[in-house]
Design a protein around this motif. Structure first.
Motif, PDB file in Angstrom:
ATOM      1  N   PHE A  40      32.143  41.081 -74.376  1.00  0.00           N
ATOM      2  CA  PHE A  40      30.908  41.700 -73.886  1.00  0.00           C
ATOM      3  C   PHE A  40      29.828  40.664 -73.590  1.00  0.00           C
ATOM      4  O   PHE A  40      28.810  40.984 -73.003  1.00  0.00           O
ATOM      5  N   PHE A  41      30.044  39.396 -74.025  1.00  0.00           N
ATOM      6  CA  PHE A  41      29.182  38.268 -73.695  1.00  0.00           C
ATOM      7  C   PHE A  41      27.696  38.602 -73.875  1.00  0.00           C
ATOM      8  O   PHE A  41      26.933  38.650 -72.918  1.00  0.00           O
ATOM      9  N   THR A  43      23.792  38.347 -76.116  1.00  0.00           N
ATOM     10  CA  THR A  43      22.803  37.331 -76.482  1.00  0.00           C
ATOM     11  C   THR A  43      22.889  37.017 -77.972  1.00  0.00           C
ATOM     12  O   THR A  43      23.458  37.803 -78.757  1.00  0.00           O
ATOM     13  N   ILE A  44      22.285  35.921 -78.370  1.00  0.00           N
ATOM     14  CA  ILE A  44      22.235  35.566 -79.791  1.00  0.00           C
ATOM     15  C   ILE A  44      21.535  36.671 -80.570  1.00  0.00           C
ATOM     16  O   ILE A  44      21.993  37.063 -81.656  1.00  0.00           O
ATOM     17  N   GLU A  45      20.450  37.196 -80.038  1.00  0.00           N
ATOM     18  CA  GLU A  45      19.705  38.259 -80.727  1.00  0.00           C
ATOM     19  C   GLU A  45      20.561  39.512 -80.922  1.00  0.00           C
ATOM     20  O   GLU A  45      20.508  40.140 -81.982  1.00  0.00           O
ATOM     21  N   ALA A  46      21.332  39.874 -79.911  1.00  0.00           N
ATOM     22  CA  ALA A  46      22.215  41.042 -80.034  1.00  0.00           C
ATOM     23  C   ALA A  46      23.289  40.786 -81.084  1.00  0.00           C
ATOM     24  O   ALA A  46      23.623  41.681 -81.872  1.00  0.00           O
ATOM     25  N   TYR A  47      23.828  39.559 -81.123  1.00  0.00           N
ATOM     26  CA  TYR A  47      24.824  39.226 -82.133  1.00  0.00           C
ATOM     27  C   TYR A  47      24.211  39.227 -83.535  1.00  0.00           C
ATOM     28  O   TYR A  47      24.861  39.652 -84.489  1.00  0.00           O
ATOM     29  N   GLU A  48      22.968  38.792 -83.668  1.00  0.00           N
ATOM     30  CA  GLU A  48      22.296  38.847 -84.978  1.00  0.00           C
ATOM     31  C   GLU A  48      22.214  40.293 -85.452  1.00  0.00           C
ATOM     32  O   GLU A  48      22.476  40.594 -86.623  1.00  0.00           O
ATOM     33  N   TYR A  49      21.857  41.189 -84.542  1.00  0.00           N
ATOM     34  CA  TYR A  49      21.769  42.613 -84.882  1.00  0.00           C
ATOM     35  C   TYR A  49      23.133  43.136 -85.327  1.00  0.00           C
ATOM     36  O   TYR A  49      23.245  43.847 -86.329  1.00  0.00           O
ATOM     37  N   PRO A  82      34.216  25.405 -69.564  1.00  0.00           N
ATOM     38  CA  PRO A  82      34.056  26.420 -70.613  1.00  0.00           C
ATOM     39  C   PRO A  82      33.602  27.744 -70.008  1.00  0.00           C
ATOM     40  O   PRO A  82      32.640  27.800 -69.245  1.00  0.00           O
ATOM     41  N   GLY A  83      34.321  28.799 -70.350  1.00  0.00           N
ATOM     42  CA  GLY A  83      34.023  30.116 -69.789  1.00  0.00           C
ATOM     43  C   GLY A  83      33.183  30.990 -70.699  1.00  0.00           C
ATOM     44  O   GLY A  83      32.620  30.533 -71.692  1.00  0.00           O
ATOM     45  N   GLY A  84      33.129  32.250 -70.363  1.00  0.00           N
ATOM     46  CA  GLY A  84      32.318  33.214 -71.102  1.00  0.00           C
ATOM     47  C   GLY A  84      32.702  33.352 -72.558  1.00  0.00           C
ATOM     48  O   GLY A  84      31.848  33.562 -73.419  1.00  0.00           O
ATOM     49  N   TYR A  85      33.985  33.213 -72.869  1.00  0.00           N
ATOM     50  CA  TYR A  85      34.409  33.337 -74.267  1.00  0.00           C
ATOM     51  C   TYR A  85      33.900  32.176 -75.114  1.00  0.00           C
ATOM     52  O   TYR A  85      33.565  32.355 -76.276  1.00  0.00           O
ATOM     53  N   VAL A  86      33.860  30.980 -74.529  1.00  0.00           N
ATOM     54  CA  VAL A  86      33.307  29.829 -75.254  1.00  0.00           C
ATOM     55  C   VAL A  86      31.849  30.099 -75.572  1.00  0.00           C
ATOM     56  O   VAL A  86      31.400  29.939 -76.711  1.00  0.00           O
ATOM     57  N   GLN A  87      31.116  30.524 -74.575  1.00  0.00           N
ATOM     58  CA  GLN A  87      29.694  30.786 -74.754  1.00  0.00           C
ATOM     59  C   GLN A  87      29.455  31.913 -75.758  1.00  0.00           C
ATOM     60  O   GLN A  87      28.560  31.822 -76.604  1.00  0.00           O
ATOM     61  N   ALA A  88      30.249  32.969 -75.682  1.00  0.00           N
ATOM     62  CA  ALA A  88      30.094  34.087 -76.613  1.00  0.00           C
ATOM     63  C   ALA A  88      30.379  33.640 -78.048  1.00  0.00           C
ATOM     64  O   ALA A  88      29.642  33.996 -78.978  1.00  0.00           O
ATOM     65  N   ALA A  89      31.448  32.871 -78.240  1.00  0.00           N
ATOM     66  CA  ALA A  89      31.782  32.392 -79.588  1.00  0.00           C
ATOM     67  C   ALA A  89      30.667  31.501 -80.124  1.00  0.00           C
ATOM     68  O   ALA A  89      30.245  31.651 -81.282  1.00  0.00           O
TER      69      ALA A  89
END
Length: 184
Positions: A40-41, A43-49, A82-89
């Motif tokens: 779903f790629f 944001t950091i804030e969404a992942y914190e939530y 590096p693709g979207g999965y790298v960035q998401a991780a």
């Protein structure tokens, strides 16, 4: 609530129904991990939530399901960007570090897609190897897969260990064949 959290919440309720809605358990107890779809790629804030929500639900960490790690370089056509999965991780690991709540993460390489390649595995392991939120077993980082065959990983994991990157390999390997759906 996002649909991606449904799996996490279901895992928490099934693992320990009394834990739903409580504070995270002490580390001495067994840990509960949810398989998290990073496609779903966010944001950091969404992942914190989502991490905070997971912890309130009794989940101690995520196995980050990551698909195609590298995408094609537009100039060379090689799978090196590096693709979207790298960035998401990386964002998920950053979110866990920002919260400083002890939430643990590990990569689960999804090998079921058309372009998902075992050559991505060394970077998946090395990129986040020393991260403070990397889940470890006996001080060694944990690495998992979704799909694939053990022989596809054997040589890479041996080479990584020789380079100083040993992992605890906990794969989810499936052997689908034309008889898989047959009911006896």
């Amino acid at each position: 609530m996002g649909s991606r959290m449904i799996i996490a919440l279901l895992a928490a309720v099934l693992a320990c129904p009394a834990a739903f809605g409580t504070e995270p358990r002490p580390a001495a107890e067994k840990l509960v991990f949810a398989h998290y779809m990073t496609c779903f790629f966010d944001t950091i804030e969404a992942y914190e939530y989502e991490i905070a929500l997971a912890q309130r639900s009794g989940i101690d960490g995520f196995a980050l399901n990551c698909g195609q790690w590298f995408v094609k370089d537009p100039k060379t056509g090689a799978l090196t960007v590096p693709g979207g999965y790298v960035q998401a991780a990386e964002r998920m690991y950053q979110a866990a570090q920002n919260l400083n709540s002890g939430f643990k993460l590990f990569i689960s390489a999804d090998m079921t897609g058309i372009r998902n390649n075992t050559p991505d595995v060394p970077d998946m392991i090395k990129r986040l190897y020393e991260h403070p939120n990397q889940f470890r077993h006996n001080e060694i980082p944990v690495f998992s897969t979704w799909g694939g065959r053990p022989e596809k990983f054997r040589e890479q994991l041996r080479q990584l260990e020789a380079e100083g990157y040993p992992v605890v390999f906990v794969p989810a390997l499936q052997y689908f064949n034309r008889f898989s759906a047959r009911i006896s």
